[in-house]
Write a protein that holds these residues in place. Structure first.
Motif, PDB file in Angstrom:
ATOM      1  N   LEU A 182     -12.357  26.095  51.257  1.00 12.51           N
ATOM      2  CA  LEU A 182     -12.278  24.639  51.143  1.00 12.51           C
ATOM      3  C   LEU A 182     -13.648  23.989  51.296  1.00 12.51           C
ATOM      4  O   LEU A 182     -13.961  22.992  50.625  1.00 12.51           O
ATOM      5  CB  LEU A 182     -11.301  24.088  52.183  1.00 12.51           C
ATOM      6  CG  LEU A 182      -9.818  24.383  51.930  1.00 12.51           C
ATOM      7  CD1 LEU A 182      -8.969  23.926  53.105  1.00 12.51           C
ATOM      8  CD2 LEU A 182      -9.342  23.719  50.646  1.00 12.51           C
ATOM      9  N   ALA A 183     -14.466  24.555  52.185  1.00 16.31           N
ATOM     10  CA  ALA A 183     -15.815  24.007  52.380  1.00 16.31           C
ATOM     11  C   ALA A 183     -16.639  24.139  51.100  1.00 16.31           C
ATOM     12  O   ALA A 183     -17.352  23.203  50.696  1.00 16.31           O
ATOM     13  CB  ALA A 183     -16.505  24.726  53.531  1.00 16.31           C
ATOM     14  N   LEU A 184     -16.533  25.282  50.439  1.00 16.37           N
ATOM     15  CA  LEU A 184     -17.255  25.488  49.186  1.00 16.37           C
ATOM     16  C   LEU A 184     -16.750  24.543  48.096  1.00 16.37           C
ATOM     17  O   LEU A 184     -17.554  23.980  47.326  1.00 16.37           O
ATOM     18  CB  LEU A 184     -17.105  26.945  48.731  1.00 16.37           C
ATOM     19  CG  LEU A 184     -17.859  27.990  49.572  1.00 16.37           C
ATOM     20  CD1 LEU A 184     -17.470  29.400  49.136  1.00 16.37           C
ATOM     21  CD2 LEU A 184     -19.370  27.793  49.433  1.00 16.37           C
ATOM     22  N   LEU A 185     -15.439  24.358  48.042  1.00 20.77           N
ATOM     23  CA  LEU A 185     -14.882  23.432  47.056  1.00 20.77           C
ATOM     24  C   LEU A 185     -15.370  22.011  47.314  1.00 20.77           C
ATOM     25  O   LEU A 185     -15.699  21.269  46.372  1.00 20.77           O
ATOM     26  CB  LEU A 185     -13.348  23.475  47.101  1.00 20.77           C
ATOM     27  CG  LEU A 185     -12.674  24.776  46.651  1.00 20.77           C
ATOM     28  CD1 LEU A 185     -11.167  24.690  46.815  1.00 20.77           C
ATOM     29  CD2 LEU A 185     -13.031  25.110  45.207  1.00 20.77           C
ATOM     30  N   TRP A 186     -15.435  21.633  48.573  1.00 20.97           N
ATOM     31  CA  TRP A 186     -15.884  20.288  48.958  1.00 20.97           C
ATOM     32  C   TRP A 186     -17.356  20.084  48.578  1.00 20.97           C
ATOM     33  O   TRP A 186     -17.720  19.068  47.997  1.00 20.97           O
ATOM     34  CB  TRP A 186     -15.685  20.096  50.452  1.00 20.97           C
ATOM     35  CG  TRP A 186     -16.151  18.757  50.949  1.00 20.97           C
ATOM     36  CD1 TRP A 186     -17.431  18.372  51.256  1.00 20.97           C
ATOM     37  CD2 TRP A 186     -15.329  17.610  51.175  1.00 20.97           C
ATOM     38  NE1 TRP A 186     -17.467  17.083  51.674  1.00 20.97           N
ATOM     39  CE2 TRP A 186     -16.191  16.568  51.631  1.00 20.97           C
ATOM     40  CE3 TRP A 186     -13.972  17.348  51.054  1.00 20.97           C
ATOM     41  CZ2 TRP A 186     -15.722  15.302  51.965  1.00 20.97           C
ATOM     42  CZ3 TRP A 186     -13.505  16.084  51.389  1.00 20.97           C
ATOM     43  CH2 TRP A 186     -14.364  15.085  51.831  1.00 20.97           C
ATOM     44  N   VAL A 187     -18.191  21.070  48.902  1.00 20.75           N
ATOM     45  CA  VAL A 187     -19.631  20.948  48.666  1.00 20.75           C
ATOM     46  C   VAL A 187     -19.949  20.899  47.173  1.00 20.75           C
ATOM     47  O   VAL A 187     -20.741  20.060  46.717  1.00 20.75           O
ATOM     48  CB  VAL A 187     -20.394  22.106  49.344  1.00 20.75           C
ATOM     49  CG1 VAL A 187     -21.857  22.125  48.893  1.00 20.75           C
ATOM     50  CG2 VAL A 187     -20.307  21.981  50.854  1.00 20.75           C
ATOM     51  N   PHE A 188     -19.323  21.781  46.399  1.00 19.91           N
ATOM     52  CA  PHE A 188     -19.682  21.902  44.985  1.00 19.91           C
ATOM     53  C   PHE A 188     -18.788  21.089  44.048  1.00 19.91           C
ATOM     54  O   PHE A 188     -19.172  20.843  42.897  1.00 19.91           O
ATOM     55  CB  PHE A 188     -19.650  23.369  44.564  1.00 19.91           C
ATOM     56  CG  PHE A 188     -20.728  24.194  45.215  1.00 19.91           C
ATOM     57  CD1 PHE A 188     -22.035  24.098  44.783  1.00 19.91           C
ATOM     58  CD2 PHE A 188     -20.428  25.036  46.275  1.00 19.91           C
ATOM     59  CE1 PHE A 188     -23.040  24.852  45.386  1.00 19.91           C
ATOM     60  CE2 PHE A 188     -21.420  25.793  46.889  1.00 19.91           C
ATOM     61  CZ  PHE A 188     -22.732  25.699  46.443  1.00 19.91           C
TER      62      PHE A 188
END
Length: 318
Positions: A182-188
């Motif tokens: 989820l963090a990667l989805l949020w950042v990118f």
């Protein structure tokens, strides 16, 4: 039994034709989100079918049925558990309890859908009857319950809180994997990617999964008995349905419709269940329900011990 032997090349093929399209559709939906959010949403809902199939591969891993190696089954299941929001070791244990207690009226409560007998329901207070009706309402069962199970309950080793560190490790490490994703989805990609792709795919897949699990055991002529009369093989064969689906839906649901065979021999890989049906055609006529038949199952809520069938609330009252 010859059917219980996994075929490595076939397992790898089935894994590939499930994971790769899932990732490709995810990528395409992401790329199109700036062009047409509605098209991305439609792709996300389509991708729910592949996520259901991923869960069912994880399911076979939990039965040590997908690969010949136990370790390969376990680590594949653990990785897939991040995608399905399901801690593998916790689910494997509770699902094993489900297999060993299905259809047993004296051992309800783990890995099953809450089901009362007519006499139990009639003996409850008015408030408890209202609560049970709410729990059995299709909007709750296939809407709120899947969200609760996959997004909330699975975050802790519910039912196994005192059963050992492995279950806590399974839940917490799966949570860490989900949080990182989820963090990667949020950042990118930002919040839009999570709201229009991740959530719809996961929610729709969880509702489909809940429906499948319901239909596999909650049909009119299912089998329930108290401990003295309960026989695990009989409960497996007659307490589980043969859900006959169109070929496309059967592919996406990984032959889980042949649930009576699966409960009889859970070590059979899903891609070999069709072999069993072809070579033992008598099994094709046992507890058979069609897609149309299954829609009527949502009205059944209570086990009538006298009539030995599931009945509606209206039938129980009458």
């Amino acid at each position: 039994m010859k059917y219980r032997t996994p075929i490595l090349s076939r397992s790898l093929f089935e894994l590939s034709v499930t994971i790769l399209p899932f990732l490709l559709i995810w990528t395409l939906a992401w790329q199109l989100i700036s062009v047409s959010p509605w098209l991305s949403l439609c792709l996300a809902l389509l991708n729910a079918g592949f996520l259901v199939r991923i869960f069912l591969i994880q399911h076979d891993c939990g039965h040590a049925a997908f690969f010949g190696s136990r370790a390969l089954n376990d680590w594949t299941g653990r990785i897939l558990g991040v995608l399905t929001l399901t801690p593998y070791d916790v689910w494997r244990r509770t699902h094993a309890i489900h297999h060993s207690t299905t259809g047993n009226l004296d051992r309800r409560g783990v890995g099953d859908i809450p089901t009362m007998t007519v006499s139990e329901f009639q003996a409850r207070s008015r408030l408890k009857r209202i609560i049970y009706r709410a729990l059995r309402n299709p909007l709750f069962l296939f809407g709120l319950a899947p969200f609760y199970i996959f997004f909330l309950q699975n975050r802790l080793p519910v039912g196994l809180m005192r059963s050992g560190r492995i279950y806590w490790a399974s839940a917490l490490l799966t949570n860490a994997g989900i949080a990182a994703t989820l963090a990667l989805l949020w950042v990118f990609g930002g919040l839009q990617v999570i709201l229009l792709i991740f959530l719809p795919t996961t929610l729709f897949a969880s509702s489909i999964g809940m429906w499948l699990f319901y239909v596999q055991h909650q049909f009119e002529d299912t089998e329930w008995d108290h401990e003295p009369d309960w026989v695990v093989q009989n409960a497996a064969l007659h307490g589980s349905s043969y859900y006959v689906l169109p070929p496309v839906l059967n592919w996406f649901t990984a032959n889980i419709g042949a649930h009576h065979i699966h409960h009889l021999a859970s070590r059979i890989p899903f891609y070999r269940l069709s072999e069993v049906l072809r070579e033992h055609d008598m099994l094709a006529g046992i507890q058979r329900i069609t897609l149309l038949d299954s829609l009527r199952c949502a009205r059944l809520h209570l086990w009538d011990e006298d009539a030995r069938r599931l009945v509606t609330f209206a039938e129980a009252k009458a």
